[in-house]
Design a protein around this motif. Structure first.
Motif: not given
Length: 160
Positions: A77-78, A107-113
């Motif tokens: 999903i990443a 925040s989106l970048d943190e979720a992706v990581a």
């Protein structure tokens, strides 16, 4: 496998989460202001990214049956999340949304990581909304623009 089903159900809600985020995000400076982008262009760019994200998730979910673990599903999903995050970050917000856009992109970048690490228990996923509160008046202003945008309708980003 039960965890994978739980993960799939959780990520089906992602478009709704993004819709809530963008409903609030879409406000502030107005068209023709001194910002880096117009309301119309910002909404169009975000909704185009959202429509692509919706398509990418639909394709991914069709193939999740073969995924054996929640960690593996998160990693899969990443990719669509990362594509969305990059498109979101590239959108040029109106002046009053610059800080909100920057914070939301982070925040989106943190979720992706977290997803790339297979982590669906990260703090970013435990909140009602991982995004900061948007500027006052954003929802109403941008929702009016989104009402006439086919990508917004497809992505369901601005629906209640």
């Amino acid at each position: 496998m039960k965890d994978v089903i739980h993960l799939r159900a959780g990520f089906i809600l992602v478009p709704a989460l993004l819709g809530a985020l963008l409903l609030g995000a879409c406000g502030g400076g107005g068209s023709g202001g001194t910002g880096t982008g117009s309301d119309e262009k910002f909404v169009a760019d975000i909704c185009k990214a959202g429509a692509q994200f919706q398509d990418d998730l639909t394709k991914l979910f069709a193939n999740l049956a073969n995924i054996q673990s929640e960690e593996e599903a998160a990693k899969k999903i990443a990719e669509p999340f990362e594509t969305f995050a990059k498109s979101f970050k590239a959108a040029k917000p109106p002046a009053d949304l610059k800080q909100w856009h920057s914070d939301s992109s982070k925040s989106l970048d943190e979720a992706v990581a977290a997803l790339k690490k297979g982590n669906t228990n990260a703090a970013i996923f435990q909140q009602d909304s991982p995004f900061p509160e948007p500027p006052k008046g954003a929802e109403e202003r941008l929702s009016k623009i989104a009402a006439n945008n086919a990508d917004c309708q497809k992505s369901e980003l601005f629906t209640n």
